[in-house]
Scaffold this motif. Structure first.
Motif, PDB file in Angstrom:
ATOM      1  N   LEU A   1      25.620 -54.332   6.649  1.00  0.00           N
ATOM      2  CA  LEU A   1      24.535 -54.870   5.836  1.00  0.00           C
ATOM      3  C   LEU A   1      25.071 -55.862   4.809  1.00  0.00           C
ATOM      4  O   LEU A   1      24.505 -56.939   4.611  1.00  0.00           O
ATOM      5  CB  LEU A   1      23.815 -53.740   5.092  1.00  0.00           C
TER       6      LEU A   1
ATOM      7  N   ASP B   1      17.764 -44.615  17.951  1.00  0.00           N
ATOM      8  CA  ASP B   1      18.920 -43.755  17.712  1.00  0.00           C
ATOM      9  C   ASP B   1      19.583 -44.094  16.365  1.00  0.00           C
ATOM     10  O   ASP B   1      19.900 -45.252  16.098  1.00  0.00           O
ATOM     11  CB  ASP B   1      19.922 -43.973  18.868  1.00  0.00           C
ATOM     12  N   LYS B   2      19.799 -43.055  15.552  1.00  0.00           N
ATOM     13  CA  LYS B   2      20.397 -43.230  14.218  1.00  0.00           C
ATOM     14  C   LYS B   2      21.773 -43.896  14.286  1.00  0.00           C
ATOM     15  O   LYS B   2      22.190 -44.610  13.371  1.00  0.00           O
ATOM     16  CB  LYS B   2      20.504 -41.861  13.548  1.00  0.00           C
ATOM     17  N   HIS B   3      22.491 -43.649  15.401  1.00  0.00           N
ATOM     18  CA  HIS B   3      23.854 -44.218  15.517  1.00  0.00           C
ATOM     19  C   HIS B   3      23.823 -45.740  15.600  1.00  0.00           C
ATOM     20  O   HIS B   3      24.842 -46.389  15.433  1.00  0.00           O
ATOM     21  CB  HIS B   3      24.576 -43.623  16.735  1.00  0.00           C
ATOM     22  N   ASN B   4      22.647 -46.289  15.896  1.00  0.00           N
ATOM     23  CA  ASN B   4      22.541 -47.757  15.931  1.00  0.00           C
ATOM     24  C   ASN B   4      22.244 -48.362  14.565  1.00  0.00           C
ATOM     25  O   ASN B   4      22.155 -49.582  14.436  1.00  0.00           O
ATOM     26  CB  ASN B   4      21.435 -48.195  16.911  1.00  0.00           C
ATOM     27  N   ASN B   5      22.085 -47.524  13.540  1.00  0.00           N
ATOM     28  CA  ASN B   5      21.873 -48.048  12.182  1.00  0.00           C
ATOM     29  C   ASN B   5      23.046 -48.943  11.773  1.00  0.00           C
ATOM     30  O   ASN B   5      24.203 -48.556  11.988  1.00  0.00           O
ATOM     31  CB  ASN B   5      21.854 -46.882  11.176  1.00  0.00           C
ATOM     32  N   PRO B   6      22.779 -50.085  11.155  1.00  0.00           N
ATOM     33  CA  PRO B   6      23.911 -50.839  10.592  1.00  0.00           C
ATOM     34  C   PRO B   6      24.505 -50.043   9.441  1.00  0.00           C
ATOM     35  O   PRO B   6      23.764 -49.377   8.714  1.00  0.00           O
ATOM     36  CB  PRO B   6      23.261 -52.136  10.082  1.00  0.00           C
ATOM     37  N   ASP B   7      25.836 -50.048   9.309  1.00  0.00           N
ATOM     38  CA  ASP B   7      26.415 -49.341   8.171  1.00  0.00           C
ATOM     39  C   ASP B   7      26.449 -50.286   6.961  1.00  0.00           C
ATOM     40  O   ASP B   7      26.064 -51.455   7.055  1.00  0.00           O
ATOM     41  CB  ASP B   7      27.797 -48.762   8.503  1.00  0.00           C
ATOM     42  N   TYR B   8      26.891 -49.759   5.817  1.00  0.00           N
ATOM     43  CA  TYR B   8      26.878 -50.533   4.570  1.00  0.00           C
ATOM     44  C   TYR B   8      27.637 -51.846   4.713  1.00  0.00           C
ATOM     45  O   TYR B   8      27.178 -52.898   4.266  1.00  0.00           O
ATOM     46  CB  TYR B   8      27.493 -49.679   3.438  1.00  0.00           C
TER      47      TYR B   8
ATOM     48  N   THR C   1       7.610 -53.950   9.096  1.00  0.00           N
ATOM     49  CA  THR C   1       8.166 -52.626   8.774  1.00  0.00           C
ATOM     50  C   THR C   1       8.390 -52.472   7.268  1.00  0.00           C
ATOM     51  O   THR C   1       8.831 -51.411   6.816  1.00  0.00           O
ATOM     52  CB  THR C   1       9.519 -52.379   9.496  1.00  0.00           C
TER      53      THR C   1
END
Ligand code: FMN
Length: 305
Positions: A95, A85-92, A127
């Protein structure tokens, strides 16, 4: 023959299910090899690809109807999975927190890195982007303190046999060939480094890989884009940081073990399959000390042209 790697020398095979293809052309647009064409509103394998399908899998991963199957170059349908799910991406900010908290760690607790953590680091590193699929990065893992120490001991003994390489007569001889900057680098860094390593070891201080409980050596084959092992090593480092480990890259081993019969024997002793243009060690472990401040870093320059 397609673009060769140590794993695959043939082009990938493209199969298109005519009944499923809706002729949207997305696969044609994203294929950087021109391996696909649209004819009568259906996708077809092209007769004039640039190199032949490299098996990047982009067409199969983007097709909205699942009409494309790519096989070969180590790729098969099982390599495709549902995206997280994209919502689980860490934000800036998240990071940057990881990046800014990272420091090179050289003091490790005498605590093993758990095998499942090792697997997580390897999974993350796989990856990493690569110059050409399938990845031609090879990884040699030392998964205990006794193994990293034995490696470092062997490396110091190996360097003893290369002392002539940093002798004054050899450096003077080489200067006209490899130039001023290399001469400065050898005299100011490589020559003292030989001494630091071997004297350190004699005084029971392992300055080669710091007795880390885990080390990974990322290297290539003669076919590998030289950047690939370095990118994979960076992914491994960042993944390990996210798992609470301390890490340090080690650049001083790879260049020395590339040449001559001594280099080849050293590689063979440690199960390193190829000499390669670039390679990088990363050591991992639970840090002894905790940094209290971040350190602001900068590039040598940033220019816009
Ligand atoms: C490509 C590369 C090679 C390195 N080689 C070594 C090494 O051989 N030994 C070592 O102690 N540190 C090595 N380091 C770690 C650097 O010395 C370290 O990044 C530097 O001390 C700055 O610290 P920081 O990473 O906490 O910002 C290397 C780092 C990089 C990126």
């Amino acid at each position: 023959m397609a673009i060769p790697t140590s794993r695959s020398k043939e082009a990938g095979s493209i199969h298109i299910n005519d009944a499923l293809c809706k002729g949207c052309g997305t696969c044609v647009a994203i294929c950087s090899d021109q391996s696909l064409v649209l004819k009568n509103e259906k996708a077809f394998p092209s007769e004039n690809p640039f190199f032949g399908c490299v098996g990047c899998g982009h067409c199969m991963a983007i097709c909205p109807t699942g009409a494309i199957t790519i096989s070969g170059r180590t790729l098969n349908s099982n390599d495709f999975f549902d995206l997280p799910d994209k919502h689980n991406n860490p934000d800036y900010k998240q990071l940057m927190t990881l990046f800014e908290r990272r420091r090179s760690i050289r003091n490790f607790k005498d605590k093993a890195v758990e095998p499942e953590i090792v697997q997580k680091i390897l999974a993350a590193a796989q990856t990493a982007p690569m110059g050409l699929p399938p990845s031609d990065v090879h990884v040699m893992v030392l998964d205990s303190r006794s193994k990293t120490r034995a490696f470092a001991k062997d490396y110091c003994e190996f360097l003893e046999g290369y002392k002539w390489f940093v002798s004054n007569w050899f450096l003077a001889l080489m200067r006209p060939f490899w130039g001023k900057s290399n001469d400065e680098m050898f005299r100011g860094f490589i020559k003292p480094l030989f001494k630091v390593y071997s004297e350190g070891f004699k005084n029971n201080r392992n300055l080669v890989n710091y007795d880390a409980p885990l080390a990974m050596y990322f290297y290539g084959s003669p076919f590998t884009d030289p950047a690939d092992p370095l990118i994979a090593a960076t992914y491994a480092m960042l993944a390990a940081e996210s798992l609470g480990l301390g890490t340090c890259m080690l650049g001083a081993v790879h260049p020395m073990i590339q040449y001559g019969s001594k280099g080849r024997r050293f590689r063979e002793r440690h199960g390193i399959k190829y000499s390669s243009r670039e390679g990088l060690f990363v050591v991992f472990g639970y840090p002894v000390y905790t940094f209290k401040k971040g350190i602001k870093r900068s590039f040598a320059d940033i220019t816009y042209s």
